[in-house]
Design an enzyme around this catalytic site. Structure first.
Site, mmCIF file in Angstrom:
data_model
loop_
_atom_site.group_PDB
_atom_site.id
_atom_site.type_symbol
_atom_site.label_atom_id
_atom_site.label_comp_id
_atom_site.label_asym_id
_atom_site.label_seq_id
_atom_site.Cartn_x
_atom_site.Cartn_y
_atom_site.Cartn_z
ATOM 1 N N TRP A 36 -6.132 13.357 5.238
ATOM 2 C CA TRP A 36 -4.993 12.678 5.852
ATOM 3 C C TRP A 36 -3.805 13.615 5.997
ATOM 4 O O TRP A 36 -3.586 14.492 5.169
ATOM 5 C CB TRP A 36 -4.567 11.470 5.029
ATOM 6 C CG TRP A 36 -3.601 10.585 5.758
ATOM 7 C CD1 TRP A 36 -2.269 10.418 5.514
ATOM 8 C CD2 TRP A 36 -3.904 9.746 6.871
ATOM 9 N NE1 TRP A 36 -1.732 9.529 6.400
ATOM 10 C CE2 TRP A 36 -2.704 9.107 7.250
ATOM 11 C CE3 TRP A 36 -5.074 9.488 7.603
ATOM 12 C CZ2 TRP A 36 -2.647 8.205 8.322
ATOM 13 C CZ3 TRP A 36 -5.023 8.590 8.657
ATOM 14 C CH2 TRP A 36 -3.820 7.964 9.001
ATOM 15 N N GLU A 125 -7.341 0.879 4.522
ATOM 16 C CA GLU A 125 -7.247 -0.308 5.385
ATOM 17 C C GLU A 125 -7.862 -0.062 6.754
ATOM 18 O O GLU A 125 -8.277 -1.011 7.440
ATOM 19 C CB GLU A 125 -5.788 -0.772 5.530
ATOM 20 C CG GLU A 125 -4.897 0.052 6.429
ATOM 21 C CD GLU A 125 -4.339 1.292 5.755
ATOM 22 O OE1 GLU A 125 -3.528 1.980 6.406
ATOM 23 O OE2 GLU A 125 -4.693 1.565 4.590
ATOM 24 N N HIS A 146 0.701 5.820 -1.670
ATOM 25 C CA HIS A 146 2.004 5.157 -1.742
ATOM 26 C C HIS A 146 2.562 5.166 -3.166
ATOM 27 O O HIS A 146 3.104 6.169 -3.603
ATOM 28 C CB HIS A 146 1.893 3.756 -1.139
ATOM 29 C CG HIS A 146 1.610 3.804 0.329
ATOM 30 N ND1 HIS A 146 0.364 3.575 0.850
ATOM 31 C CD2 HIS A 146 2.420 4.117 1.377
ATOM 32 C CE1 HIS A 146 0.409 3.719 2.167
ATOM 33 N NE2 HIS A 146 1.639 4.055 2.513
ATOM 34 N N ASP A 155 3.292 0.365 5.054
ATOM 35 C CA ASP A 155 2.732 0.665 6.374
ATOM 36 C C ASP A 155 1.525 -0.199 6.713
ATOM 37 O O ASP A 155 0.625 0.221 7.434
ATOM 38 C CB ASP A 155 2.371 2.140 6.486
ATOM 39 C CG ASP A 155 1.376 2.578 5.427
ATOM 40 O OD1 ASP A 155 0.957 1.734 4.609
ATOM 41 O OD2 ASP A 155 1.015 3.767 5.410
ATOM 42 N N GLU A 245 9.790 1.452 3.803
ATOM 43 C CA GLU A 245 9.202 2.709 3.329
ATOM 44 C C GLU A 245 10.069 3.897 3.719
ATOM 45 O O GLU A 245 10.366 4.773 2.911
ATOM 46 C CB GLU A 245 7.785 2.854 3.901
ATOM 47 C CG GLU A 245 7.047 4.062 3.372
ATOM 48 C CD GLU A 245 5.590 4.096 3.809
ATOM 49 O OE1 GLU A 245 4.974 5.186 3.699
ATOM 50 O OE2 GLU A 245 5.053 3.055 4.255
#
Length: 253
Positions: A36, A125, A146, A155, A245
């Site tokens: 990521w 997710e 997170h 998010d 966030e």
């Protein structure tokens, strides 16, 4: 309208292949397991646009989403480089990409199958929002991007995990960095099947061929019904979650 040729080679982190109406979408980083990142050339930047592109291709009847090698999306890219002038400017881009990422995923108009080929620790997710979720027996699910990293889980994970796990278990999952193994994910209803890695993609293709044999209008209207509530909740909560966030990041500097 789009054709596969319009987007098949467009993305640096996504491979596409299609047979008999089944589009396979494989995540990768430089040809290896997907990592990521949030730079302008990362999965974060590409996925929302990719979901939009494939949604405009009428030849797609079913989409299979999977990863490369033995992990789905397990960690951050250590080679990522940024060229943003400032954090505020960067976060404005991240906010827009974050909206596109999940809104466009849920707007895909045909059934989606996730073949979770290994640990999904970052943005799990993406997999569990599919209509059929299959997991390799060594897969794990977590949200390590997170709270464990000091970031607000705003998010979309704040919508997805309490929905799947229930309010209390979902909040526990997000606040503790809990890892849920494949068999526990099956027991909790996060995934539909747990399989050996060497048969995972074959099983996903089996489901996809079965669905692709049905009429396109039936598939599209079924998908629309199945994701309607998720789309409504994401519309209501994703923008404000991303704003929380981003605000916490800017205030913490």
């Amino acid at each position: 309208m789009m054709e596969l040729a319009d987007y098949a080679e467009k993305y640096s982190c996504i491979r596409f292949a299609r047979a008999d109406g089944v589009l396979e979408m494989t995540l990768h980083t430089r040809g290896g397991p997907a990592l990521w990142g949030t730079s302008r050339t990362s999965l974060h930047a590409e996925l929302g646009e990719a979901f939009a592109d494939l949604s405009r291709d009428p030849e797609n009847k079913v989409v299979i989403l999977t990863g490369t090698g033995d992990s789905f999306l397990a960690g951050a890219d250590p080679q990522e480089r940024f060229d943003e002038p400032d954090m505020a400017g960067m976060w404005a881009r991240i906010h827009e990409e974050g909206l596109a990422l999940l809104h466009n995923l849920l707007a895909v108009p045909v059934p989606m199958i996730a073949a979770v080929n290994g640990p999904a620790m970052i943005h799990a997710e993406l997999a569990v929002l599919a209509d059929i979720v299959l997991a390799a027996d060594h897969a794990e699910f977590a949200d390590l991007a997170h709270v464990p990293q000091g970031a607000v889980p705003g998010d979309g994970v704040h919508v997805v995990w309490p929905t799947l796990l229930g309010p209390n278990r979902g909040r526990y999952f997000l606040l503790t960095g809990e890892r849920i193994g494949a068999h526990e994910a099956l027991r909790l209803g996060i995934v539909g099947e747990v399989l050996a890695p060497d048969v995972l993609l074959d099983r996903a293709r089996e489901h996809a061929r079965r669905l692709a044999a049905l009429s396109a209008p039936m598939l599209r209207h079924t998908r629309s019904l199945l994701v309607r509530e998720l789309r409504r909740r994401m519309f209501d909560e994703l923008g404000s979650g991303l704003a929380h966030e981003g605000l916490a990041i800017l205030l913490s500097r």
